[in-house]
Design a protein around this motif. Structure first.
Motif, mmCIF file in Angstrom:
data_model
loop_
_atom_site.group_PDB
_atom_site.id
_atom_site.type_symbol
_atom_site.label_atom_id
_atom_site.label_comp_id
_atom_site.label_asym_id
_atom_site.label_seq_id
_atom_site.Cartn_x
_atom_site.Cartn_y
_atom_site.Cartn_z
ATOM 1 N N ARG A 165 15.341 14.239 -4.043
ATOM 2 C CA ARG A 165 15.253 13.857 -2.621
ATOM 3 C C ARG A 165 14.619 12.471 -2.459
ATOM 4 N NH1 ARG A 165 10.802 12.749 -1.064
ATOM 5 N NH2 ARG A 165 11.379 12.436 1.110
ATOM 6 N N SER A 225 13.435 9.598 1.022
ATOM 7 C CA SER A 225 13.454 9.309 2.458
ATOM 8 C C SER A 225 14.710 8.512 2.772
ATOM 9 C CB SER A 225 12.241 8.469 2.853
ATOM 10 O OG SER A 225 11.067 9.193 2.650
ATOM 11 N N ARG A 283 16.428 6.092 5.569
ATOM 12 C CA ARG A 283 16.044 5.265 6.731
ATOM 13 C C ARG A 283 17.248 4.607 7.409
ATOM 14 N NH1 ARG A 283 11.818 4.628 2.989
ATOM 15 N NH2 ARG A 283 9.851 5.482 3.780
ATOM 16 N N ILE A 324 13.536 2.741 12.921
ATOM 17 C CA ILE A 324 14.434 3.680 12.235
ATOM 18 C C ILE A 324 15.180 4.428 13.325
ATOM 19 C CG2 ILE A 324 14.563 5.771 10.819
ATOM 20 C CD1 ILE A 324 12.143 4.772 9.306
ATOM 21 N N TRP A 331 10.390 11.571 7.264
ATOM 22 C CA TRP A 331 9.171 11.879 8.027
ATOM 23 C C TRP A 331 8.817 10.631 8.844
ATOM 24 C CZ3 TRP A 331 6.015 16.262 7.881
ATOM 25 C CH2 TRP A 331 6.310 17.222 6.898
ATOM 26 N N GLY A 383 5.649 9.347 10.770
ATOM 27 C CA GLY A 383 4.279 9.446 11.275
ATOM 28 C C GLY A 383 4.020 8.500 12.422
ATOM 29 N N MET A 384 4.814 7.440 12.493
ATOM 30 C CA MET A 384 4.577 6.420 13.517
ATOM 31 C C MET A 384 5.399 6.669 14.785
ATOM 32 S SD MET A 384 2.252 4.569 12.667
ATOM 33 C CE MET A 384 1.219 4.386 11.245
ATOM 34 N N ARG A 428 18.200 10.464 -5.404
ATOM 35 C CA ARG A 428 17.875 9.705 -6.614
ATOM 36 C C ARG A 428 18.591 10.382 -7.772
ATOM 37 N NH1 ARG A 428 12.223 9.411 -3.907
ATOM 38 N NH2 ARG A 428 12.264 7.238 -3.227
ATOM 39 N N ARG A 433 5.522 6.964 -8.074
ATOM 40 C CA ARG A 433 4.444 7.943 -7.931
ATOM 41 C C ARG A 433 3.352 7.685 -8.958
ATOM 42 N NH1 ARG A 433 7.318 8.781 -4.042
ATOM 43 N NH2 ARG A 433 8.042 10.818 -3.303
ATOM 44 N N PRO A 461 6.600 13.717 -1.214
ATOM 45 C CA PRO A 461 6.448 12.536 -0.348
ATOM 46 C C PRO A 461 5.119 12.583 0.406
ATOM 47 C CG PRO A 461 7.908 14.136 0.700
ATOM 48 C CD PRO A 461 7.538 14.721 -0.643
ATOM 49 N N SER A 462 4.615 11.436 0.792
ATOM 50 C CA SER A 462 3.361 11.374 1.561
ATOM 51 C C SER A 462 3.397 10.125 2.433
ATOM 52 C CB SER A 462 2.162 11.323 0.604
ATOM 53 O OG SER A 462 2.316 10.271 -0.330
ATOM 54 N N ALA A 463 2.580 10.137 3.479
ATOM 55 C CA ALA A 463 2.544 8.997 4.405
ATOM 56 C C ALA A 463 2.130 7.740 3.649
ATOM 57 C CB ALA A 463 1.551 9.288 5.522
ATOM 58 N N ASN A 482 3.197 6.664 1.111
ATOM 59 C CA ASN A 482 3.200 7.019 -0.314
ATOM 60 C C ASN A 482 1.774 7.060 -0.875
ATOM 61 O OD1 ASN A 482 4.745 7.855 -2.501
ATOM 62 N ND2 ASN A 482 5.041 5.784 -3.301
ATOM 63 N N ASP A 530 0.152 15.632 4.346
ATOM 64 C CA ASP A 530 0.586 15.361 2.956
ATOM 65 C C ASP A 530 0.195 16.505 2.014
ATOM 66 O OD1 ASP A 530 1.452 12.842 3.796
ATOM 67 O OD2 ASP A 530 -0.337 11.808 3.073
ATOM 68 N N ILE A 581 2.513 19.309 2.362
ATOM 69 C CA ILE A 581 3.797 19.017 1.692
ATOM 70 C C ILE A 581 3.653 19.310 0.190
ATOM 71 C CG2 ILE A 581 5.399 17.158 1.059
ATOM 72 C CD1 ILE A 581 4.672 15.803 3.755
HETATM 73 C C1 LIG Z 1 3.316 12.452 6.981
HETATM 74 C C2 LIG Z 1 4.301 11.359 6.639
HETATM 75 C C3 LIG Z 1 4.521 10.322 7.528
HETATM 76 C C4 LIG Z 1 5.458 9.317 7.223
HETATM 77 N N1 LIG Z 1 5.720 8.344 8.150
HETATM 78 C C5 LIG Z 1 6.688 7.413 7.908
HETATM 79 C C6 LIG Z 1 7.041 6.464 8.913
HETATM 80 O O1 LIG Z 1 6.454 6.429 10.015
HETATM 81 N N2 LIG Z 1 8.032 5.573 8.630
HETATM 82 C C7 LIG Z 1 8.698 5.594 7.423
HETATM 83 O O2 LIG Z 1 9.591 4.772 7.221
HETATM 84 N N3 LIG Z 1 8.393 6.497 6.450
HETATM 85 C C8 LIG Z 1 7.409 7.409 6.679
HETATM 86 N N4 LIG Z 1 7.117 8.358 5.727
HETATM 87 C C9 LIG Z 1 7.861 8.399 4.453
HETATM 88 C C10 LIG Z 1 7.023 7.894 3.284
HETATM 89 O O3 LIG Z 1 6.834 6.500 3.391
HETATM 90 C C11 LIG Z 1 7.724 8.278 1.973
HETATM 91 O O4 LIG Z 1 7.808 9.665 1.888
HETATM 92 C C12 LIG Z 1 7.005 7.747 0.732
HETATM 93 O O5 LIG Z 1 6.990 6.343 0.727
HETATM 94 C C13 LIG Z 1 7.692 8.235 -0.563
HETATM 95 O O6 LIG Z 1 9.036 7.854 -0.608
HETATM 96 P P1 LIG Z 1 10.208 8.922 -0.736
HETATM 97 O O7 LIG Z 1 10.062 9.900 0.414
HETATM 98 O O8 LIG Z 1 11.473 8.135 -0.624
HETATM 99 O O9 LIG Z 1 10.067 9.616 -2.050
HETATM 100 C C14 LIG Z 1 6.164 9.356 5.990
HETATM 101 C C15 LIG Z 1 5.921 10.397 5.088
HETATM 102 C C16 LIG Z 1 5.018 11.398 5.417
HETATM 103 C C17 LIG Z 1 4.823 12.530 4.463
#
Ligand SMILES: Cc1cc2nc3c(=O)[nH]c(=O)nc-3n(C[C@H](O)[C@H](O)[C@H](O)COP(=O)(O)O)c2cc1C
Length: 251
Positions: free
Chosen positions: A13, A15, A17, A64, A104, A106-107, A138, A146, A169-171, A173, A208, A211
């Motif tokens: 998996r 993210s 965008r 986004i 995700w 968060g913003m 991926r 990571r 995944p985490s906010a 990263n 996070d 998750i």
């Molecule tokens: C709680 C949370 C909030 C996030 N908020 C945003 C966001 O506002 N904008 C964004 O582009 N990605 C956001 N992300 C995605 C993370 O940036 C992304 O999961 C992290 O960089 C790892 O990349 P991957 O998900 O592609 O593995 C968020 C992820 C989490 C878990």
């Protein structure tokens, strides 16, 4: 969708965008909503509700644009942010496993009228989703940016169990988690925050951890083990705050 399919999706998996703004088939959307209505909670005592929003009902600080948004509201009880992370990550994996992109956010927030609820439920987080306009998966875990396993645990024989957790995944990263092991218990802690980082990350880092706990739950399940969660006093490394204990019994 079974636990094995969710588990396998962890390793690919990402993210998404860039979305195709074309609507999903009605049947696909109905299946998503059906799945989302039965998500497993960490704590059944915390009520939550998922609300589907149109793009016009979402205020996002980052550009986004997605055709669909699902918003998690929750009762504000002990552990509710972790619980929201645990719930919504099931949906993130489900969507990815079904060929649909998600991110995700968060913003992002719902518009003012939808933000202020009068029934005691609080807005927690939004997940954007829709057809991906970029590669959905991926192809190798080396593509995940990571921490390495030694940075998230003190035990080397936990590598197999914690590999799917490492990939969570985490906010921003931030990967705030740490896993210490005593006997058949895993103590989960998160990196302590300071006055500068706390206002931004205090909420997100708890989501996070939820998750990461979902990934840990799936990983234990994959090894034929149950994973009851328990809150108690436990030692954590310096610079970390205690979050939860996971008992790793057998099924
Ligand atoms: C709680 C949370 C909030 C996030 N908020 C945003 C966001 O506002 N904008 C964004 O582009 N990605 C956001 N992300 C995605 C993370 O940036 C992304 O999961 C992290 O960089 C790892 O990349 P991957 O998900 O592609 O593995 C968020 C992820 C989490 C878990």
């Amino acid at each position: 969708m079974n636990n094995l399919q969710l588990y396998e999706t962890i390793f690919k998996r990402k993210s998404i965008r860039k979305f195709d703004m074309a609507p999903l088939d009605t049947a696909v959307l109905t299946e998503i909503k059906n799945y989302a209505s039965g998500l497993k909670s960490m704590d059944e005592g915390i009520k939550h509700e998922l609300v589907y929003l149109n793009p016009g009902d979402v205020k996002n600080l980052f550009p986004i644009k997605a055709p669909y948004y699902v918003c998690c509201y929750s009762e504000k009880k002990e552990g509710y942010l972790m619980n929201a992370g645990f719930l919504m990550q099931q949906l993130d994996l489900y969507l990815s496993a079904n060929g649909i992109g998600s991110c995700w956010l968060g913003m992002a927030k719902p518009s003012k009228e939808l933000l202020e609820r009068k029934d005691g439920m609080e807005f927690v987080i939004i997940l954007a989703f829709g057809k991906a306009n970029e590669p959905l998966h991926r192809t190798d875990t080396s593509e995940f940016k990571r921490k390495n396993i030694a940075q998230i645990t003190d035990l080397t024989d936990m590598a197999e169990l914690l590999e799917p957790v490492r990939l969570a995944p985490s906010a921003s990263n931030s990967q705030p988690w740490y896993f210490s092991v005593t006997g058949d218990e895993i103590t989960v802690s998160r990196k302590s925050l300071n006055v500068i980082t706390a206002p931004i990350f205090s909420k997100f880092n708890q989501i996070d951890i939820g998750i990461a706990l979902l990934h840990l739950w799936l990983s234990l399940d994959h090894q034929g083990k149950t994973a009851p969660f328990e809150t108690k006093k436990a030692e954590v490394p310096k610079g970390y705050d205690y979050m939860i204990t996971v008992k790793t019994g057998s099924n």
